[in-house]
Write a protein that holds these residues in place. Structure first.
Motif, mmCIF file in Angstrom:
data_model
loop_
_atom_site.group_PDB
_atom_site.id
_atom_site.type_symbol
_atom_site.label_atom_id
_atom_site.label_comp_id
_atom_site.label_asym_id
_atom_site.label_seq_id
_atom_site.Cartn_x
_atom_site.Cartn_y
_atom_site.Cartn_z
ATOM 1 N N MET A 1 -4.898 -26.775 -11.181
ATOM 2 C CA MET A 1 -5.259 -25.409 -11.424
ATOM 3 C C MET A 1 -4.433 -24.915 -12.608
ATOM 4 S SD MET A 1 -4.990 -22.135 -8.913
ATOM 5 C CE MET A 1 -6.429 -22.515 -7.974
ATOM 6 N N SER A 2 -5.095 -24.187 -13.485
ATOM 7 C CA SER A 2 -4.391 -23.653 -14.638
ATOM 8 C C SER A 2 -4.583 -22.150 -14.709
ATOM 9 C CB SER A 2 -4.904 -24.310 -15.914
ATOM 10 O OG SER A 2 -6.260 -23.998 -16.113
ATOM 11 N N CYS A 3 -3.626 -21.484 -15.352
ATOM 12 C CA CYS A 3 -3.657 -20.029 -15.435
ATOM 13 C C CYS A 3 -3.137 -19.594 -16.792
ATOM 14 C CB CYS A 3 -2.769 -19.439 -14.345
ATOM 15 S SG CYS A 3 -2.514 -17.670 -14.499
ATOM 16 N N SER A 4 -3.715 -18.513 -17.321
ATOM 17 C CA SER A 4 -3.188 -17.933 -18.551
ATOM 18 C C SER A 4 -3.241 -16.413 -18.431
ATOM 19 C CB SER A 4 -3.991 -18.403 -19.761
ATOM 20 O OG SER A 4 -5.326 -17.973 -19.669
ATOM 21 N N ALA A 5 -2.162 -15.772 -18.862
ATOM 22 C CA ALA A 5 -2.090 -14.310 -18.874
ATOM 23 C C ALA A 5 -2.242 -13.855 -20.317
ATOM 24 C CB ALA A 5 -0.764 -13.840 -18.304
ATOM 25 N N LYS A 6 -3.129 -12.892 -20.545
ATOM 26 C CA LYS A 6 -3.379 -12.399 -21.897
ATOM 27 C C LYS A 6 -3.434 -10.884 -21.889
ATOM 28 C CE LYS A 6 -5.833 -16.493 -23.349
ATOM 29 N NZ LYS A 6 -7.040 -17.071 -23.861
ATOM 30 N N ARG A 7 -3.133 -10.312 -23.052
ATOM 31 C CA ARG A 7 -3.143 -8.857 -23.193
ATOM 32 C C ARG A 7 -4.503 -8.408 -23.722
ATOM 33 N NH1 ARG A 7 1.747 -5.576 -24.141
ATOM 34 N NH2 ARG A 7 0.968 -3.458 -24.202
ATOM 35 N N ASP A 8 -5.076 -7.415 -23.071
ATOM 36 C CA ASP A 8 -6.352 -6.850 -23.516
ATOM 37 C C ASP A 8 -6.117 -5.843 -24.640
ATOM 38 O OD1 ASP A 8 -7.952 -8.244 -21.699
ATOM 39 O OD2 ASP A 8 -7.606 -6.766 -20.114
ATOM 40 N N PRO A 9 -7.159 -5.546 -25.420
ATOM 41 C CA PRO A 9 -7.012 -4.564 -26.501
ATOM 42 C C PRO A 9 -6.578 -3.169 -26.019
ATOM 43 C CG PRO A 9 -9.058 -5.778 -26.771
ATOM 44 C CD PRO A 9 -8.471 -6.176 -25.454
ATOM 45 N N ASN A 10 -6.885 -2.824 -24.773
ATOM 46 C CA ASN A 10 -6.508 -1.502 -24.259
ATOM 47 C C ASN A 10 -5.069 -1.448 -23.745
ATOM 48 O OD1 ASN A 10 -6.628 -2.883 -21.869
ATOM 49 N ND2 ASN A 10 -8.254 -1.645 -20.956
ATOM 50 N N GLY A 11 -4.326 -2.550 -23.854
ATOM 51 C CA GLY A 11 -2.916 -2.563 -23.478
ATOM 52 C C GLY A 11 -2.617 -3.123 -22.102
ATOM 53 N N THR A 12 -3.632 -3.374 -21.302
ATOM 54 C CA THR A 12 -3.389 -3.966 -19.982
ATOM 55 C C THR A 12 -3.431 -5.491 -20.092
ATOM 56 O OG1 THR A 12 -5.728 -3.904 -19.391
ATOM 57 C CG2 THR A 12 -4.383 -1.991 -18.789
ATOM 58 N N TRP A 13 -3.047 -6.141 -19.012
ATOM 59 C CA TRP A 13 -3.013 -7.602 -18.974
ATOM 60 C C TRP A 13 -4.063 -8.117 -18.010
ATOM 61 C CZ3 TRP A 13 0.253 -10.860 -21.725
ATOM 62 C CH2 TRP A 13 1.216 -10.223 -22.498
ATOM 63 N N HIS A 14 -4.527 -9.333 -18.260
ATOM 64 C CA HIS A 14 -5.437 -9.993 -17.318
ATOM 65 C C HIS A 14 -5.050 -11.461 -17.201
ATOM 66 C CE1 HIS A 14 -7.598 -11.207 -21.023
ATOM 67 N NE2 HIS A 14 -8.017 -12.228 -20.293
ATOM 68 N N ILE A 15 -5.446 -12.061 -16.092
ATOM 69 C CA ILE A 15 -5.220 -13.494 -15.916
ATOM 70 C C ILE A 15 -6.567 -14.179 -15.745
ATOM 71 C CG2 ILE A 15 -2.917 -13.369 -14.920
ATOM 72 C CD1 ILE A 15 -4.243 -13.730 -12.152
ATOM 73 N N GLN A 16 -6.624 -15.393 -16.254
ATOM 74 C CA GLN A 16 -7.774 -16.262 -16.051
ATOM 75 C C GLN A 16 -7.250 -17.533 -15.418
ATOM 76 O OE1 GLN A 16 -9.330 -16.858 -19.995
ATOM 77 N NE2 GLN A 16 -10.764 -15.170 -19.767
ATOM 78 N N TYR A 17 -7.974 -18.018 -14.424
ATOM 79 C CA TYR A 17 -7.561 -19.284 -13.829
ATOM 80 C C TYR A 17 -8.775 -20.142 -13.537
ATOM 81 C CZ TYR A 17 -8.037 -16.202 -9.748
ATOM 82 O OH TYR A 17 -8.469 -15.279 -8.837
ATOM 83 N N ARG A 18 -8.553 -21.443 -13.629
ATOM 84 C CA ARG A 18 -9.607 -22.435 -13.414
ATOM 85 C C ARG A 18 -9.165 -23.390 -12.327
ATOM 86 N NH1 ARG A 18 -9.151 -21.251 -18.687
ATOM 87 N NH2 ARG A 18 -11.051 -20.796 -19.849
ATOM 88 N N TRP A 19 -10.138 -23.852 -11.527
ATOM 89 C CA TRP A 19 -9.847 -24.802 -10.466
ATOM 90 C C TRP A 19 -11.080 -25.633 -10.197
ATOM 91 C CZ3 TRP A 19 -11.397 -19.902 -9.556
ATOM 92 C CH2 TRP A 19 -12.371 -19.692 -8.603
ATOM 93 N N THR A 20 -10.898 -26.701 -9.443
ATOM 94 C CA THR A 20 -11.994 -27.554 -9.021
ATOM 95 C C THR A 20 -12.131 -27.417 -7.516
ATOM 96 O OG1 THR A 20 -11.457 -29.087 -10.799
ATOM 97 C CG2 THR A 20 -12.897 -29.907 -9.060
ATOM 98 N N ASP A 21 -13.346 -27.075 -7.054
ATOM 99 C CA ASP A 21 -13.529 -26.889 -5.616
ATOM 100 C C ASP A 21 -13.700 -28.233 -4.923
ATOM 101 O OD1 ASP A 21 -16.134 -27.686 -6.025
ATOM 102 O OD2 ASP A 21 -17.041 -25.784 -5.485
#
Length: 82
Positions: A1-21
């Motif tokens: 499983m991998s994860c990345s945290a990124k900053r949105d243009p509006n100043g908040t943060w989001h995370i994206q994660y990928r996995w295999t079921d």
């Protein structure tokens, strides 16, 4: 499983994660609206803990059901036919 945290243009943060079921299908998800990067990463860690506990509980329930079935088979309550 991998994860990345990124900053949105509006100043908040989001995370994206990928996995295999369990079927081998690759999945992707995201969560948005965190005030800090640390909050976003903590959310991912919490998600990992929840999934780990759910996996362990489901495994334990499976083992309990198998033990009950084997016990009934030994007592002759369940017939196995091919």
């Amino acid at each position: 499983m991998s994860c990345s945290a990124k900053r949105d243009p509006n100043g908040t943060w989001h995370i994206q994660y990928r996995w295999t079921d369990w079927t081998g299908t690759k999945k992707k998800s995201q969560k948005r609206g965190f005030k800090t990067r640390k909050e976003a990463e903590e959310c991912f860690v919490t998600t990992l803990w929840i999934w780990s506990v759910a996996f362990l509980v489901s495994g334990l329930l499976f083992v309990i059901q198998i033990k009950k079935l084997l016990s009934k088979m030994e007592k002759g309550e369940v017939l196995c036919t091919n």
